[in-house]
Design a protein around this motif. Structure first.
Motif, mmCIF file in Angstrom:
data_model
loop_
_atom_site.group_PDB
_atom_site.id
_atom_site.type_symbol
_atom_site.label_atom_id
_atom_site.label_comp_id
_atom_site.label_asym_id
_atom_site.label_seq_id
_atom_site.Cartn_x
_atom_site.Cartn_y
_atom_site.Cartn_z
ATOM 1 N N GLU A 157 0.886 -1.225 0.033
ATOM 2 C CA GLU A 157 -0.111 -0.029 -0.044
ATOM 3 C C GLU A 157 0.726 1.214 -0.260
ATOM 4 O OE1 GLU A 157 -3.179 1.894 3.015
ATOM 5 O OE2 GLU A 157 -3.142 -0.038 2.841
ATOM 6 N N LYS A 158 0.745 2.155 -0.698
ATOM 7 C CA LYS A 158 1.353 3.497 -0.819
ATOM 8 C C LYS A 158 0.523 4.454 0.038
ATOM 9 C CE LYS A 158 2.274 7.152 -4.163
ATOM 10 N NZ LYS A 158 1.522 8.280 -3.540
ATOM 11 N N THR A 159 1.306 5.081 0.846
ATOM 12 C CA THR A 159 0.481 6.190 1.890
ATOM 13 C C THR A 159 1.635 7.209 2.052
ATOM 14 O OG1 THR A 159 -0.152 6.082 4.186
ATOM 15 C CG2 THR A 159 1.611 4.902 3.642
ATOM 16 N N GLU A 160 1.293 8.300 2.847
ATOM 17 C CA GLU A 160 2.182 9.231 3.310
ATOM 18 C C GLU A 160 3.117 8.784 4.142
ATOM 19 O OE1 GLU A 160 1.881 12.298 2.023
ATOM 20 O OE2 GLU A 160 0.207 11.879 0.961
ATOM 21 N N PHE A 161 4.456 9.266 3.879
ATOM 22 C CA PHE A 161 5.713 8.990 4.861
ATOM 23 C C PHE A 161 5.456 8.789 6.355
ATOM 24 C CE2 PHE A 161 9.833 8.936 6.532
ATOM 25 C CZ PHE A 161 10.378 7.998 5.993
ATOM 26 N N PRO A 162 4.907 9.879 6.787
ATOM 27 C CA PRO A 162 4.650 9.687 8.334
ATOM 28 C C PRO A 162 3.778 8.679 8.655
ATOM 29 C CG PRO A 162 4.526 11.871 7.478
ATOM 30 C CD PRO A 162 4.350 11.173 6.487
ATOM 31 N N SER A 163 2.734 8.252 7.775
ATOM 32 C CA SER A 163 1.547 7.207 7.960
ATOM 33 C C SER A 163 2.290 5.767 7.829
ATOM 34 C CB SER A 163 0.617 7.439 6.953
ATOM 35 O OG SER A 163 -0.083 8.660 6.885
ATOM 36 N N THR A 218 18.972 23.900 3.000
ATOM 37 C CA THR A 218 18.655 22.834 2.338
ATOM 38 C C THR A 218 17.206 22.383 2.376
ATOM 39 O OG1 THR A 218 19.228 20.425 2.096
ATOM 40 C CG2 THR A 218 19.267 21.181 4.243
ATOM 41 N N GLU A 219 16.686 21.698 1.338
ATOM 42 C CA GLU A 219 15.245 21.290 1.418
ATOM 43 C C GLU A 219 15.279 19.890 1.989
ATOM 44 O OE1 GLU A 219 11.699 21.900 -1.826
ATOM 45 O OE2 GLU A 219 13.574 22.340 -2.162
ATOM 46 N N VAL A 220 14.201 19.619 2.897
ATOM 47 C CA VAL A 220 14.578 18.200 3.417
ATOM 48 C C VAL A 220 12.971 17.675 3.736
ATOM 49 C CG1 VAL A 220 16.512 18.743 4.797
ATOM 50 C CG2 VAL A 220 14.338 19.206 5.769
ATOM 51 N N SER A 221 12.865 16.275 3.849
ATOM 52 C CA SER A 221 11.614 15.828 3.974
ATOM 53 C C SER A 221 11.630 15.652 5.480
ATOM 54 C CB SER A 221 11.533 14.507 3.235
ATOM 55 O OG SER A 221 11.337 14.853 1.820
ATOM 56 N N PRO A 222 10.263 15.724 6.167
ATOM 57 C CA PRO A 222 10.375 15.191 7.653
ATOM 58 C C PRO A 222 10.426 13.533 7.911
ATOM 59 C CG PRO A 222 8.564 16.480 6.899
ATOM 60 C CD PRO A 222 9.258 16.238 5.582
ATOM 61 N N SER A 223 11.219 13.611 8.853
ATOM 62 C CA SER A 223 11.451 12.275 9.450
ATOM 63 C C SER A 223 12.510 11.530 8.714
ATOM 64 C CB SER A 223 10.194 11.615 9.676
ATOM 65 O OG SER A 223 9.354 12.168 10.477
ATOM 66 N N THR A 250 26.091 28.034 14.037
ATOM 67 C CA THR A 250 25.228 28.701 13.378
ATOM 68 C C THR A 250 24.183 27.496 12.615
ATOM 69 O OG1 THR A 250 26.709 30.440 12.820
ATOM 70 C CG2 THR A 250 24.667 30.107 11.615
ATOM 71 N N PRO A 251 22.891 27.583 13.116
ATOM 72 C CA PRO A 251 22.037 26.406 12.374
ATOM 73 C C PRO A 251 21.910 26.169 11.152
ATOM 74 C CG PRO A 251 21.227 27.540 14.194
ATOM 75 C CD PRO A 251 22.331 28.442 13.882
ATOM 76 N N VAL A 252 22.005 24.955 10.547
ATOM 77 C CA VAL A 252 21.699 24.480 9.113
ATOM 78 C C VAL A 252 20.340 24.869 9.000
ATOM 79 C CG1 VAL A 252 21.588 22.805 7.151
ATOM 80 C CG2 VAL A 252 23.484 22.651 9.123
ATOM 81 N N VAL A 253 20.218 25.650 7.919
ATOM 82 C CA VAL A 253 18.947 26.149 7.479
ATOM 83 C C VAL A 253 17.864 25.097 6.722
ATOM 84 C CG1 VAL A 253 17.316 27.959 6.454
ATOM 85 C CG2 VAL A 253 19.372 28.719 7.151
ATOM 86 N N LEU A 254 16.691 24.569 7.267
ATOM 87 C CA LEU A 254 15.955 23.472 6.993
ATOM 88 C C LEU A 254 14.922 23.846 6.413
ATOM 89 C CD1 LEU A 254 17.050 20.647 9.830
ATOM 90 C CD2 LEU A 254 18.053 21.237 7.691
ATOM 91 N N LYS A 255 14.635 23.662 5.241
ATOM 92 C CA LYS A 255 13.352 24.029 4.566
ATOM 93 C C LYS A 255 12.554 22.671 4.282
ATOM 94 C CE LYS A 255 14.025 26.555 0.879
ATOM 95 N NZ LYS A 255 14.451 26.897 -0.337
ATOM 96 N N TYR A 256 11.474 22.441 5.231
ATOM 97 C CA TYR A 256 10.779 21.355 5.082
ATOM 98 C C TYR A 256 9.799 21.399 4.003
ATOM 99 C CZ TYR A 256 12.496 20.379 10.003
ATOM 100 O OH TYR A 256 13.247 20.394 11.012
ATOM 101 N N SER A 257 9.650 20.148 3.160
ATOM 102 C CA SER A 257 9.209 20.079 1.994
ATOM 103 C C SER A 257 8.715 18.750 1.621
ATOM 104 C CB SER A 257 10.051 20.579 0.707
ATOM 105 O OG SER A 257 9.453 20.322 -0.397
ATOM 106 N N ASP A 258 7.532 18.429 0.801
ATOM 107 C CA ASP A 258 7.297 17.275 0.197
ATOM 108 C C ASP A 258 7.505 17.302 -1.375
ATOM 109 O OD1 ASP A 258 6.208 16.100 2.555
ATOM 110 O OD2 ASP A 258 4.427 17.357 2.480
ATOM 111 N N ALA A 259 8.526 18.273 -1.553
ATOM 112 C CA ALA A 259 8.579 18.129 -3.122
ATOM 113 C C ALA A 259 9.379 16.896 -3.563
ATOM 114 C CB ALA A 259 9.740 19.305 -3.304
#
Length: 286
Positions: free
Chosen positions: A89-95, A155-160, A177-186
């Motif tokens: 089954e295909k589902t959302e990654f956190p699911s 950088t662009e990142v996916s959650p989890s 200095t924190p890395v700038v994390l742009k959360y995305s589902d791209a």
């Protein structure tokens, strides 16, 4: 005929009853045997969850079917386990994780790396893939060589996912200095194109996956190999299937791992790797 029955001390009525009892007994035995046979042939359903990304590990192909390296590996595993039938089954990654927590899914297949937090909650299979982690940057950049050079970069990142978790932990525990994390589902292709264009500074990625995307999309990117120290921040460079800690999970783990080792030995995993990853990334036999 009647004389024969009388010699045996049986009336005709008793004889008929005797024959009926024998017949019923035979029928009951037959029914019981059929019932046992049906029970013996009953298969256990294993529900397998995947997020449908990143390609080539999990994706929907041109025939609108779930495909990819991880998907073909699990199919091959269960070809040799006739006591099970599988439902993918295909589902959302956190699911995937929510389903594993509730035992709705028994297996997650999505290029999962290992980390301590997940190992507390789930069962990890033997490795199904071995690779190297790298930093993807534009071809003409030479200012990024390590995690320390990522500070203040975007950088662009996916959650989890494992890379995101590693960067979050680095920000919390080590970064000045924190890395700038742009959360995305791209899609990964879009994320890498943003690195190529300069919209983002870098992307953490598997070496094999990066080479595939560079080849497929003609991206002007290069790979910066990580030191052992930085590799350890992400985890061991293997990927795994993860199993829920539900009913009969111990037996499922044993069966899956036996098949993984058999498929490594007979070259099946290498063959799937060559087809989907353009190289042999099969783990070593245990």
């Amino acid at each position: 005929m009647m004389k024969t029955w009388k010699k045996l001390g049986l009336s005709l009525t008793a004889a008929v009853l005797l024959v009926g009892v024998v017949a019923c007994g035979n029928n009951n035995a037959s029914e019981k045997e059929g019932s046992n046979s049906a029970a013996n042939n009953e298969k256990t359903t294993i529900n397998i969850a995947t997020g449908g990304a990143p390609k080539p590990f999990s994706y929907v192909n041109d025939s609108n079917e779930i495909d990819g390296y991880d998907i073909q590996i699990v199919k091959k595993i269960f070809e040799g386990l006739p006591q099970y039938k599988i439902n993918i089954e295909k589902t959302e990654f956190p699911s995937i994780f929510a389903g594993l927590d509730s035992d709705r899914y028994q297996i997650g297949a999505n290029n999962f790396a290992s980390n301590a937090e997940r190992r507390e909650k789930y069962i990890y299979s033997d490795p199904i893939f071995k690779n190297q982690f790298v930093i993807a940057v534009k071809e003409d950049r030479d200012d990024i060589k390590s995690f320390a050079d990522l500070e203040g970069k975007t950088t662009e990142v996916s959650p989890s996912v494992n890379y995101t978790v590693a960067l979050e932990k680095y920000n919390k525990e080590s970064a000045k200095t924190p890395v700038v994390l742009k959360y995305s589902d791209a899609e990964l292709a879009t994320i890498l194109q943003n690195v190529e264009s300069g919209a983002d500074d870098f992307n953490l990625i598997d070496a094999a996956m990066l080479q595939l995307y560079i080849k497929e999309y003609g991206l002007k990117l290069k790979a910066i190999p990580l030191s052992q120290e930085d590799t350890d921040r992400i985890g061991v460079p293997y990927s795994y299937l993860i199993l829920s800690k539900g009913k009969d999970s111990g037996q499922l783990e044993k069966d899956v791992n036996q098949r993984i080792q058999a498929l490594i030995k007979d070259g099946s995993i290498s063959k799937i790797s060559e087809q989907y990853l353009n190289g042999d990334f099969a783990p070593e036999v245990k």
